[in-house]
Design a protein around this motif. Structure first.
Motif, PDB file in Angstrom:
ATOM      1  N   MET A  73      -7.299   2.460  -4.394  1.00 20.69           N
ATOM      2  CA  MET A  73      -8.068   1.710  -3.398  1.00 20.69           C
ATOM      3  C   MET A  73      -9.330   2.463  -2.995  1.00 20.69           C
ATOM      4  N   ALA A  74      -9.421   3.714  -3.386  1.00 20.56           N
ATOM      5  CA  ALA A  74     -10.607   4.504  -3.047  1.00 20.56           C
ATOM      6  C   ALA A  74     -10.791   5.509  -4.164  1.00 20.56           C
ATOM      7  N   GLY A  75     -11.916   6.172  -4.159  1.00 16.91           N
ATOM      8  CA  GLY A  75     -12.152   7.202  -5.162  1.00 16.91           C
ATOM      9  C   GLY A  75     -13.484   7.040  -5.840  1.00 16.91           C
ATOM     10  N   ARG A 104     -13.742  -4.918   1.928  1.00 11.74           N
ATOM     11  CA  ARG A 104     -12.868  -4.589   3.044  1.00 11.74           C
ATOM     12  C   ARG A 104     -11.485  -5.215   2.914  1.00 11.74           C
ATOM     13  N   GLU A 105     -11.450  -6.438   2.390  1.00 13.12           N
ATOM     14  CA  GLU A 105     -10.186  -7.185   2.363  1.00 13.12           C
ATOM     15  C   GLU A 105      -9.563  -7.232   0.977  1.00 13.12           C
ATOM     16  N   THR A 146      -3.345   7.051  -3.240  1.00 12.08           N
ATOM     17  CA  THR A 146      -3.339   5.925  -2.313  1.00 12.08           C
ATOM     18  C   THR A 146      -3.713   4.669  -3.092  1.00 12.08           C
ATOM     19  N   ARG A 177     -10.054 -17.149   0.173  1.00 10.08           N
ATOM     20  CA  ARG A 177     -10.642 -16.770   1.449  1.00 10.08           C
ATOM     21  C   ARG A 177     -12.160 -16.654   1.339  1.00 10.08           C
ATOM     22  N   VAL A 188       0.862  -1.185   0.000  1.00  9.43           N
ATOM     23  CA  VAL A 188       0.000   0.000   0.000  1.00  9.43           C
ATOM     24  C   VAL A 188       0.898   1.234   0.000  1.00  9.43           C
ATOM     25  N   HIS A 206      -7.361  -5.697  -0.559  1.00  7.53           N
ATOM     26  CA  HIS A 206      -5.919  -5.516  -0.735  1.00  7.53           C
ATOM     27  C   HIS A 206      -5.098  -6.638  -0.129  1.00  7.53           C
ATOM     28  N   VAL A 207      -5.749  -7.589   0.553  1.00  7.66           N
ATOM     29  CA  VAL A 207      -5.001  -8.680   1.186  1.00  7.66           C
ATOM     30  C   VAL A 207      -4.931  -9.861   0.216  1.00  7.66           C
TER      31      VAL A 207
END
Lengths: 242, 277
Positions: free
Chosen positions: B60-62, B211-212, B45, B221, B14, B214-215
């Motif tokens: 990751m946002a926007g 939520r996850e 970001t 999962r 990140v 980026h993992v």
């Protein structure tokens, strides 16, 4: 006579303790929290979104719109009257101008990015805390920006250069005080906000600015860590559950 | 030029605005990064992606920025003389012109609400975006339709590729597990329709993906999460609907790219006023 020891025992180039967080307001597109000593600022970013009234739209680029507001119970115990005041309008404007050099809204013509800064508790340095929080919030919202904007006050208290004045120092009566809020873009060293209250000589001003330089690097690092922490916390949680 | 090039951040890390990603002239900045002097900085970001010598970030946002040929979900917010205005979950609304709305014959002066009424949702494809981000959409193409029933949820637009997955694998997984019908718009609106409990599970899954995102190891999962929740054995595959929509990038009725005067039509025409009578 001179100011030899700071009232709260800090070193002369030491800021008050800083706590920074990102993503503190779930409903907002991006948000930040910046606490320096007893001064606390929340910033929420909404947008890019449609700009109304339409006559404020700019077909060349997006518009940044900042609002600075002290909560009624903030400050030194006198109730701050809610609503825009001459002071808060001015600070809203300088906040906007401090952030504008880094944000890139060219992809969003006719749109607006709204930044709302609220201060529940203040003890001098509120515009700087507001700018630092807003910068975290903008980065958290995924807005394109060349760098963070780190803000902190420097000043002269009775002849000594100090960093990050608290209210007691700002209101020091035994000698001359100059309070200089600064916002700096760390990667280039450019200054995007410089205001001044009090008397200084040219030499003192230059000395204050140069001495404060490492402080802004440090603040920017704290800001960046705050944004990363938001994602790293999720990563850690997932790893733990495995 | 003698200075050594060095990568200062890890792949899939990140990164945040102003972070130095690399020094030296060997690396090249791409989207979400820029060069200043002999350093490359991030200006958004996101997750850093290192492709050989090229550095870029995945946001990751926007907000959603309308892009040509994206399939989106829009909400009818106004009815115009010659079409519909759609809300697109971005700062810019889109226009669905009459001729691109349906294969049915529409009589002159017909009541347009009979086709799409206010507050209804449609799946449509962006056909044109101008420099000022005026958007034209079409509903002629595979999978483009009016949405009836079900529920609409909003997600962060940059997370949409994760929710769709490689060739629709994530969508297929959710459909398989919950039995819901599902449609994901690139603009971050998702339509779900199925059994109420299953819809709730699907929403929960989508929130988890968001939520996850980026993992690493996301698909596995989510697979085990859904298997645990439903007790079914699931397989990772591709989504049929997704494949169908991406077989041909554009509907047959549109002219091919490269013919300037035709390409301009939609957007330019909309800006112009009708001739005086």
């Amino acid at each position: 006579m001179a100011y030899k020891k700071r009232v709260d025992g800090r070193k002369f180039d030491e800021t008050r303790p800083i706590i920074a967080k990102a993503g503190v307001i779930p409903k907002a597109d991006g948000s930040g929290y910046f606490k320096i000593g007893k001064t606390e600022a929340y910033a929420a970013v909404y947008g890019p979104r449609e700009l109304h009234p339409r006559n404020k739209q700019d077909p060349k680029t997006g518009v940044l719109r900042c609002t600075y507001n002290m909560m009624p119970f903030a400050g030194q115990g006198d109730r701050v009257r809610p609503g825009p005041s001459r002071r808060s309008k001015e600070i809203s404007m300088v906040t906007e101008l401090a952030l504008l050099p880094v944000v890139n809204l060219e992809d969003w013509p006719n749109a607006v990015v709204d930044v709302f800064i609220e201060l529940p508790q203040t003890d001098a340095g509120s515009r700087c805390a507001g700018i630092s929080a807003a910068s975290i919030a903008l980065a958290d919202a995924g807005i394109r920006m060349q760098d963070m904007v780190a803000a902190c006050a420097v000043g002269i208290v009775d002849g000594s250069v100090v960093v990050d004045l608290n209210y007691e120092e700002e209101a020091w009566e035994e000698g001359n005080v100059a309070d200089i809020p600064l916002a700096v873009i760390p990667s280039t060293g450019e200054i995007s906000l410089l205001q001044m209250d009090g008397k200084v000589t040219k030499e003192q001003l230059m000395q204050a600015i140069t001495q404060a330089k490492p402080v802004f690097e440090r603040i920017a690092d704290i800001q960046r860590a705050a944004i990363k922490e938001r994602y790293d916390a999720v990563t850690r949680e997932v790893k733990q559950n495995e | 030029m003698t200075e050594k090039s060095e990568l200062l951040a890890r792949d899939k890390e990140v990164v945040v605005p102003g972070q130095v990603l690399a020094t030296g002239m060997e690396f090249l900045p791409s989207s979400g990064t820029y060069r200043k002097g002999d350093r490359i900085y991030a200006n958004q970001t996101g997750l850093l992606v290192v492709e050989g010598k090229v550095l870029k970030t995945i946001p990751m946002a926007g907000a959603y920025l309308p892009k040509r040929y994206d399939v989106i979900i829009g909400k009818v917010i106004d009815i115009l003389m010659t079409g519909w205005r759609l809300e697109t979950n971005s700062p810019y609304s889109a226009v669905l012109p009459l001729k691109d709305a349906t294969f049915d014959y529409i009589k002159k002066g017909a009541d347009l609400t009979e086709f799409f009424n206010l507050d209804e949702y449609v799946v449509c494809k962006i056909m044109q975006v101008t420099s000022q981000n005026l958007v034209d959409v079409s509903m002629k193409g595979p999978g483009l339709r009016k949405l009836k029933g079900g529920r609409i949820i909003k997600v962060s637009p940059p997370k949409v590729p994760r929710i769709i997955g490689k060739r629709g694998s994530m969508v297929a997984l959710i459909k398989q597990a919950t039995g819901c019908q599902m449609c994901v718009g690139q603009n971050g609106l998702i339509w779900l329709s199925g059994e109420p409990e299953q819809e709730v599970l699907a929403v929960k899954t989508i929130r988890k993906i968001e939520r996850e995102a980026h993992v690493p190891g996301l698909t596995e999962r989510i697979k085990s999460f859904l298997e645990k929740a439903t007790g079914k054995k699931l397989e990772i595959g591709t989504d049929e609907e997704y494949e169908r929509q991406h077989e041909s990038r554009r509907p047959q009725s549109r002219p091919r790219e490269g013919r300037g005067h035709r390409e301009e039509s939609g957007g330019a025409r909309r800006g112009r006023r009708p001739p005086r009578r």
